[in-house]
Structure formats: C-alpha cells, structure tokens
Design an enzyme around this catalytic site. Structure first.
Site, PDB file in Angstrom:
ATOM      1  N   LYS A   1      -2.965 -14.828  -6.542  1.00 33.92           N
ATOM      2  CA  LYS A   1      -1.330 -15.778  -6.412  1.00 33.92           C
ATOM      3  C   LYS A   1      -2.479 -16.871  -5.129  1.00 33.92           C
ATOM      4  CE  LYS A   1       0.592 -12.168  -5.242  1.00 33.92           C
ATOM      5  NZ  LYS A   1       0.205 -11.729  -5.303  1.00 33.92           N
TER       6      LYS A   1
ATOM      7  N   ARG B   1       9.021  -8.897  -2.839  1.00 32.42           N
ATOM      8  CA  ARG B   1       8.021  -7.806  -3.301  1.00 32.42           C
ATOM      9  C   ARG B   1       9.259  -6.704  -3.850  1.00 32.42           C
ATOM     10  NH1 ARG B   1       2.834  -9.122  -1.414  1.00 32.42           N
ATOM     11  NH2 ARG B   1       1.843  -7.966  -1.024  1.00 32.42           N
TER      12      ARG B   1
ATOM     13  N   ARG C   1     -13.048  -8.771  -2.276  1.00 33.31           N
ATOM     14  CA  ARG C   1     -12.380 -10.526  -1.357  1.00 33.31           C
ATOM     15  C   ARG C   1     -12.875 -10.572   0.055  1.00 33.31           C
ATOM     16  NH1 ARG C   1      -5.629 -11.493  -2.782  1.00 33.31           N
ATOM     17  NH2 ARG C   1      -5.898  -9.707  -1.280  1.00 33.31           N
TER      18      ARG C   1
ATOM     19  N   ARG D   1     -10.679  -8.183   4.199  1.00 33.12           N
ATOM     20  CA  ARG D   1      -9.127  -7.349   4.972  1.00 33.12           C
ATOM     21  C   ARG D   1      -8.799  -5.377   5.516  1.00 33.12           C
ATOM     22  NH1 ARG D   1      -4.551 -11.081   2.531  1.00 33.12           N
ATOM     23  NH2 ARG D   1      -3.692  -9.019   1.989  1.00 33.12           N
TER      24      ARG D   1
ATOM     25  N   ARG E   1      -1.913   0.115  -2.113  1.00 27.57           N
ATOM     26  CA  ARG E   1      -1.226  -0.930  -2.752  1.00 27.57           C
ATOM     27  C   ARG E   1      -0.986  -1.051  -3.995  1.00 27.57           C
ATOM     28  NH1 ARG E   1      -5.134  -5.491  -0.276  1.00 27.57           N
ATOM     29  NH2 ARG E   1      -3.394  -6.882  -0.501  1.00 27.57           N
TER      30      ARG E   1
HETATM   31  P1  AMP Z   1      -0.498  -9.473   0.877  1.00 36.13           P
HETATM   32  O1  AMP Z   1      -1.916 -10.575   2.138  1.00 36.13           O
HETATM   33  O2  AMP Z   1       0.525 -10.783  -0.002  1.00 36.13           O
HETATM   34  O3  AMP Z   1      -0.852  -8.865   0.275  1.00 36.13           O
HETATM   35  O4  AMP Z   1       0.718  -8.734   1.981  1.00 36.13           O
HETATM   36  C1  AMP Z   1      -0.294  -7.925   2.897  1.00 36.13           C
HETATM   37  C2  AMP Z   1       0.621  -6.495   3.649  1.00 36.13           C
HETATM   38  O5  AMP Z   1       1.687  -7.915   4.811  1.00 36.13           O
HETATM   39  C3  AMP Z   1       1.095  -5.909   2.376  1.00 36.13           C
HETATM   40  O6  AMP Z   1       0.283  -4.452   2.422  1.00 36.13           O
HETATM   41  C4  AMP Z   1       2.447  -5.841   2.900  1.00 36.13           C
HETATM   42  O7  AMP Z   1       2.322  -4.423   3.562  1.00 36.13           O
HETATM   43  C5  AMP Z   1       2.686  -6.794   4.019  1.00 36.13           C
HETATM   44  N1  AMP Z   1       3.971  -7.242   2.963  1.00 36.13           N
HETATM   45  C6  AMP Z   1       4.130  -9.303   2.664  1.00 36.13           C
HETATM   46  N2  AMP Z   1       4.506  -9.281   1.528  1.00 36.13           N
HETATM   47  C7  AMP Z   1       5.527  -8.384   2.369  1.00 36.13           C
HETATM   48  C8  AMP Z   1       7.167  -8.083   1.533  1.00 36.13           C
HETATM   49  N3  AMP Z   1       7.778  -9.868   0.714  1.00 36.13           N
HETATM   50  N4  AMP Z   1       6.975  -7.127   1.942  1.00 36.13           N
HETATM   51  C9  AMP Z   1       7.302  -6.284   2.760  1.00 36.13           C
HETATM   52  N5  AMP Z   1       6.201  -6.100   2.868  1.00 36.13           N
HETATM   53  C10 AMP Z   1       5.025  -7.192   3.235  1.00 36.13           C
END
Ligand code: AMP
Length: 216
Positions: free
Chosen positions: A13, A88, A126, A159, A170
């Site tokens: 994404k 989410r 990644r 990360r 996740r």
């Molecule tokens: P991502 O880079 O989008 O995978 O986000 C990394 C982490 O940030 C996720 O595993 C969540 O802990 C937090 N996070 C990001 N976006 C959201 C969201 N919309 N709602 C809740 N937690 C989020």
C-alpha cells in the site's frame, strides 16, 4: 480524488500510495508514518504510541481519529488525498464517514490482495529509510550496501515491527480488526480489488485502470 488503500501489512500500500500521490499531485497520508515521526520526536503522541506499535497492536481509535481529523483539515488535502493505513477499524471508518458527511466522500477504496504466506516473507525482508520512508526489499529491491537511502541520503533500517514475531501479531490484528472493512466498503460499492502479489509496475497499472473505469 479521495482514496483509501486497504490491505494487510506488507501488501505494498505504502509503495503504491507514494507513486500514485506523485502522479495525481495529492498527499499520501500514512498514519503509521505520522506515528513513527511522533515516536522519533518524543512528542506526547509518540510516548503514547511507542510501546503499542512495538507490540504490533493498534493505537486506540480516539487517538488516531483526532490525528486524522487534524491532518485532513490542512490545506494540501483540499484537492484530495490517499489514506494509507487508515481506517483500520470499523469505528475509524464510521468516524471518517462522519467527518466527510458535509464535505464530499471517498471516491474509491483499493483493496490490496496478497496471500498471507507471501506477506510474512515480504515484510521481514522490508527495509525502510527513517528519513523519507522509501522502502527497499532484500529480495526484490535491495538497499545500497552502506544502508544510505538512494533517494534522500537517510539511514535505512529494519523496523522493529517488521521482525517476524511482531509481523505475525500484526497479521492477527489485521484479520480481527481491519479485515471487516472489506465488507464495509463492498456494501457501499466503493471496493476495487487489485492483485497486489504482482510486480510494482503491474500493480500501479491495475490501479490506474480502476481510476479510468470509475471515471467513466
Ligand atoms: P503501518 O506502518 O501502517 O503498518 O503502521 C505501523 C503501526 O502503527 C501499526 O502496527 C499500529 O500500531 C499503528 N497504526 C498505524 N495506523 C493505525 C491506525 N489507523 N489505527 C491504529 N493503529 C495504527
């Protein structure tokens, strides 16, 4: 164009959002990137989010909704945006509907479809630039040997939440909290499915085709 990019972690994404954002001249809004920046800056938001993110769980809805509300009110969102990693949960999606009620609506939700076993390998391979967010992949697009980003010169890292144990958490969290959004947007006739297991350029072309068809 107001777009949502929906899919499990590792479906690409973020990569596609960056490309399409550039092409359409609208911002990519990644809640994950906003939170990571807050953690790096040591802000109040960052302090609240740090441990939650490291565990692979979701940051509480009220925090995320406040953050998105503030971000979408900024001028650069006037012509549209790509939401990458938001909503989410169903409550987040409902809050977004509420927010857009008197102010346009979402044009399309692109669902990034990839088998789960492919995802674990993709995410653990990644690597990401801490400065500009550019992603690399050890198998398909390896970072330079000195781990310096070829786009901005920032440091490239693995990360913590891209390490295997957290990735599995996740994906569980995704299935429980985020996967229901598929039906939520399907019912609203907004959902477009893209086969995101393909090469980056082919996925971009599929997304372009979605825009062409929905513009007709
Ligand atoms: P991502 O880079 O989008 O995978 O986000 C990394 C982490 O940030 C996720 O595993 C969540 O802990 C937090 N996070 C990001 N976006 C959201 C969201 N919309 N709602 C809740 N937690 C989020």
């Amino acid at each position: 164009m107001r777009l949502i990019f929906l899919g499990a972690p590792g479906t690409g994404k973020g990569t596609q959002a960056a490309l399409i954002s550039e092409k359409l001249g609208i911002p990519q809004i990644s809640t994950g990137d906003i939170l990571r920046r807050a953690v790096k800056d040591g802000s109040e938001l960052g302090k609240k989010a740090k441990a939650i993110m490291e565990s692979g769980a979701l940051v509480p809805d009220d925090i995320i909704i406040a953050l998105i509300k503030e971000r979408l009110s900024q001028r650069d969102c006037d012509r549209g945006y790509i939401l990458d990693g938001f909503p989410r949960t169903i409550p987040q999606a409902k809050s977004l509907d509420q927010l857009l009620k008197n102010n346009g609506q979402i044009d399309a939700v692109i669902y990034f479809d990839v088998d789960e076993d492919v995802l674990v390998e993709r995410i653990t391979s990644r690597r990401v630039c801490v400065q500009c967010g550019q992603t690399y992949n050890l198998q398909t697009d390896p970072p330079p040997a000195n781990n310096i980003c070829r786009i901005c010169g920032g440091e490239i890292i693995h990360r913590d939440d891209d390490k295997e144990d957290t990735v599995r958490t996740r994906l569980q969290v995704y299935k429980k909290s985020t996967a229901p959004l598929y039906d939520y947007y399907k019912t609203k006739n907004k959902l477009h499915i893209v086969n995101a297991a393909q090469a980056v350029g082919i996925v971009t072309a599929e997304i372009d085709r979605v825009f062409e068809t929905s513009a007709k």
